[in-house]
Design an enzyme around this catalytic site. Sequence first.
Site, short mmCIF file in Angstrom:
data_model
loop_
_atom_site.label_atom_id
_atom_site.label_comp_id
_atom_site.label_asym_id
_atom_site.label_seq_id
_atom_site.Cartn_x
_atom_site.Cartn_y
_atom_site.Cartn_z
N MET A 26 -11.04 1.64 35.71
CA MET A 26 -11.75 1.33 37.07
C MET A 26 -11.63 -0.16 37.45
SD MET A 26 -14.21 4.07 38.42
CE MET A 26 -15.68 3.57 37.69
N ASN A 28 -12.23 -4.36 36.51
CA ASN A 28 -13.43 -5.30 36.13
C ASN A 28 -13.42 -5.30 34.76
OD1 ASN A 28 -16.98 -5.93 35.80
ND2 ASN A 28 -15.41 -7.28 36.66
N LEU A 29 -12.18 -5.43 34.13
CA LEU A 29 -12.12 -5.36 32.79
C LEU A 29 -12.59 -6.19 31.68
CD1 LEU A 29 -8.07 -4.69 32.73
CD2 LEU A 29 -9.95 -3.27 33.01
N HIS A 33 -12.31 -2.44 27.46
CA HIS A 33 -10.89 -1.81 27.97
C HIS A 33 -9.56 -2.34 27.07
CE1 HIS A 33 -13.51 -2.02 31.50
NE2 HIS A 33 -12.96 -0.55 31.74
N SER A 186 -19.97 -3.21 29.40
CA SER A 186 -19.82 -2.25 30.57
C SER A 186 -19.66 -3.23 31.84
CB SER A 186 -21.12 -1.65 30.73
OG SER A 186 -21.11 -0.99 32.03
N ARG A 188 -20.72 -2.58 34.48
CA ARG A 188 -22.05 -2.91 35.07
C ARG A 188 -23.09 -3.73 34.50
NH1 ARG A 188 -21.09 2.79 36.49
NH2 ARG A 188 -20.63 3.15 38.59
O1 PAF Z 1 -14.25 5.51 32.34
C1 PAF Z 1 -13.73 5.10 33.49
O2 PAF Z 1 -13.63 3.89 33.83
C2 PAF Z 1 -13.53 6.09 34.46
O3 PAF Z 1 -14.37 7.18 34.53
C3 PAF Z 1 -12.16 6.72 34.46
C4 PAF Z 1 -11.54 7.48 33.12
C5 PAF Z 1 -11.00 5.61 34.54
C6 PAF Z 1 -11.83 7.70 35.53
O4 PAF Z 1 -11.86 7.15 36.74
#
Ligand code: PAF
Length: 285
Positions: A26, A28-29, A33, A186, A188
Amino acid sequence: MQIVRTLSELRQALRATEKPAFVPTMGNLHEGHLALLRLAKPQGDVAVASIFVNRLQFLPHEDFDSYPRTWEADCAKLEAAGCDVLFAPRETDLYPEPQTFKVHPDPRMADILEGQFRPGFFIGVATVVMKLFQAVFAGHAQGVAAFGKKDYQQLMVIRQLVRQFALPIQILAGETQRTPEGLAMSSRNGYLSEAERVEALQLSLALRGLAQTALSLGPSWPERQQALEQSFMNQLQARGWQPDYLTVRRRADLQVPGAHEPPQSWVVLGAAKLGQTRLIDNFEI
Ligand code: PAF
């Protein structure tokens, strides 16, 4: 790195590839990630990432609108980590009409823990992941996708989804990336003040304490489980947290383990709110 928005652009970009290696995000790496991308990339012939903030997995009072969107920085990080294709659909590309068909995971897996405190969350996740898998892997006989252990329950739900729908996709699990102090990375974490960032470590410390207690009690753990989990939650509460759960579960199905199950098959999971920020963490015992 090629950036594509629509399904047809994505299909075109992946036309000549055999085995996409995919990391859905989603945005905001952070290092978590990028570690997933590095894990997945060597397993396929093209590394694909997606950035899509999925409205379906947010409750009305949650942070969909304020969820951090850091497009330029994300693109630079993905490019540097070796991403070949970035799929960044607009909402109308992925949901051209209201998504009335949804994927409902097994409630025994999806209505507990995160699902108990975020009702419908895993329906939103499973639905968008199914759509993203369709988008990336359609027309490919095989593929690989990586998910982080930080979202342990999500990983288990996705594994079950792939198994039960017999999708030809290998799911890789990436280890949780932590700051040198031990805070699980995270998106967040960006909501935390400096003082909260220091305090946030207490969640992982409480989980480690709970894991050690469970290990030391061994077979007599299940009969003392509830009281001990509650006592670790009380300790966090006394420091100003609002804990949702801190619990020891069986890894495979996230149910409470029985007296004679080996602790090597357990995971300790927790979620708690610190100020306005809800944090989750876990450790495999
Ligand atoms: O883990 C996340 O960032 C989200 O839940 C995902 C897997 C990209 C689905 O929106």
